[in-house]
Design an enzyme around this catalytic site. Structure first.
Site, PDB file in Angstrom:
ATOM      1  N   TYR A  98       4.551 -44.469  19.163  1.00 33.06           N
ATOM      2  CA  TYR A  98       5.442 -43.820  20.122  1.00 33.06           C
ATOM      3  C   TYR A  98       5.702 -44.658  21.375  1.00 33.06           C
ATOM      4  O   TYR A  98       6.832 -44.696  21.867  1.00 33.06           O
ATOM      5  CB  TYR A  98       4.907 -42.432  20.478  1.00 33.06           C
ATOM      6  CG  TYR A  98       5.189 -41.405  19.399  1.00 33.06           C
ATOM      7  CD1 TYR A  98       6.395 -40.705  19.377  1.00 33.06           C
ATOM      8  CD2 TYR A  98       4.274 -41.168  18.385  1.00 33.06           C
ATOM      9  CE1 TYR A  98       6.663 -39.790  18.373  1.00 33.06           C
ATOM     10  CE2 TYR A  98       4.529 -40.247  17.384  1.00 33.06           C
ATOM     11  CZ  TYR A  98       5.720 -39.556  17.379  1.00 33.06           C
ATOM     12  OH  TYR A  98       5.996 -38.654  16.383  1.00 33.06           O
ATOM     13  N   GLU A 140       1.680 -33.608  14.327  1.00 30.08           N
ATOM     14  CA  GLU A 140       1.349 -34.548  13.252  1.00 30.08           C
ATOM     15  C   GLU A 140      -0.164 -34.669  13.075  1.00 30.08           C
ATOM     16  O   GLU A 140      -0.657 -34.770  11.933  1.00 30.08           O
ATOM     17  CB  GLU A 140       1.988 -35.908  13.547  1.00 30.08           C
ATOM     18  CG  GLU A 140       3.499 -35.886  13.370  1.00 30.08           C
ATOM     19  CD  GLU A 140       4.226 -36.934  14.191  1.00 30.08           C
ATOM     20  OE1 GLU A 140       3.594 -37.932  14.599  1.00 30.08           O
ATOM     21  OE2 GLU A 140       5.437 -36.742  14.439  1.00 30.08           O
TER      22      GLU A 140
END
Length: 394
Positions: A98, A140
């Site tokens: 990310y 997730e």
């Protein structure tokens, strides 16, 4: 929740960002792949990059997330986040990726909008990004814990079954002989294939059935390119993969699942290869002894193109209150209908929960008809194969 000051800044800058989001995402992917070419060869779908579909989907999800933060500041858009998180989990996306995305996305934002990206604008959109990213990381993480971990596992092809001229079913078992976890009807797995040019490409395929507790089953349609390139993974699987070959598969993911159907009426509508999760759902309903009404609707080019038709009919026949409606553009047979799917004249029971899978225009048309028949929008669920362009076209 977006801070008050950032909300004001995002609201003021959203028109400019929204108008340029397509160019921003194009610059983002160019920068990302220049810095990390391994991501294009081993993680991202090269076909979707070539067609522009992935850029549209990313742009749509960012704009949709920011809009929902502004319109509903007291709640998180979990439906949007869950769909993305399931796809990420099937690909094995990790938290450390990310910051990499952030670096190149915000560099692209500054390149495209220039001086309009003041420190205040950058800080506000940074807050939007990390609200979305941290929510996805948390979802997730939970998905990985539930599935037993991140990553792919080798599976051996034990059976290859031609369904139509362009659809083949593969049955696979773990190459390591280990246990096979269950799945929820409607879920998909990621399949990684080593292509002749050395690239490792990953695609998602719905689990089309459970032929045995220790097996997985996927049914793959060979994608012929029109405006976009041919499907390189689907062509590879059709042309090269035979019994005894090994593929890498993820654990099952996906949020288009039946849940607790209870005694609610259901409608399962599909078109083309969208039949795969619907057949798995019908099998699960039959196994569970579902007794409430089930309306089965499917559209295809012709009976010969209707993959898994026997399963479609057999599982529906096992339900005590099921009605089947097949539509074919060509060569319709007695008992079927000619043309595109049309719900006119098809009874839709009050309180129906609907599940849709197929090309986007098909799902939009069916959704509109269902709402016209009184089905609540919240009771209409869908699955998009590939990048989710529904948001991008809203």
């Amino acid at each position: 929740m977006l801070s008050e000051q950032s909300a004001v800044t995002v609201r003021a800058s959203l028109p400019a960002v929204g108008a340029a989001i397509g160019e921003i995402t194009e610059r983002f992917y160019a920068r990302l792949f220049a810095a990390h070419p391994e991501l294009l060869r081993g993680l991202f779908n090269r076909g979707n990059q070539a067609s522009g579909a992935q850029k549209q989907a990313l742009a749509g999800s960012i704009a949709a997330f920011a809009t929902q933060l502004l319109e509903h500041p007291d709640r998180r858009p979990d439906a949007l986040l869950a769909r993305i998180a399931h796809k990420h989990a099937s690909l094995g996306v990790a938290p450390e990726q990310y910051p990499v995305v952030h670096e190149h996305l915000f560099a692209a934002l500054a390149e495209v909008l220039g001086e309009a990206v003041t420190p205040e604008v950058a800080a506000a959109w940074d807050e939007v990004y990390w609200l979305m990213a941290n929510a996805l990381i948390a979802i997730e993480k939970r998905l990985y814990e539930e599935s037993g971990g991140r990553g792919l596992r080798p599976w051996e092809v034990v059976e290859r079954i031609p369904e139509t001229a362009d659809v083949v079913t593969f049955r696979l078992r773990p190459a390591d002989g280990g246990p096979v976890a269950g799945f929820r009807a409607g879920q998909y797995v990621s399949v990684a294939a080593a292509l002749p040019d050395g690239a490792r490409q990953i695609r998602q395929y719905s689990l089309s059935g459970a032929p045995a507790p220790a097996l997985r089953q996927i049914s793959v349609k060979r994608v012929h390119g029109t405006a976009a390139p041919d499907g390189e993974v689907s062509h590879h699987l059709h042309a090269r993969v035979r019994e005894g070959d090994v593929l890498e598969l993820s654990e099952p993911y996906g949020d288009l699942v039946l849940g607790d159907a209870g005694d609610r009426p259901l409608l399962l509508a599909s078109a083309g290869i969208g039949v795969t999760p619907m057949v798995a759902m019908l099998a699960a309903l039959a196994a569970d002894g579902h007794r409430a009404p089930v309306t089965v609707v499917h559209g295809d080019r012709s009976p010969a193109d209707h993959a898994l038709r026997t399963d479609h009919e057999t599982y529906a026949a096992e339900l005590p209150d099921a009605r089947v409606h097949f539509f074919y553009e060509h060569a319709a047979e007695p008992g079927t209908r000619t043309g595109l799917v049309d719900l006119t004249g098809i009874a839709v029971h009050p309180g129906t929960r609907a599940y849709l899978c197929g090309p986007l225009p098909f799902m939009r048309a069916v959704r509109t008809q269902l709402i016209g028949k009184g089905v609540a929008a919240a009771d209409i669920h869908y699955e998009v194969f590939g990048p989710d362009l529904w948001l991008a076209q809203d």
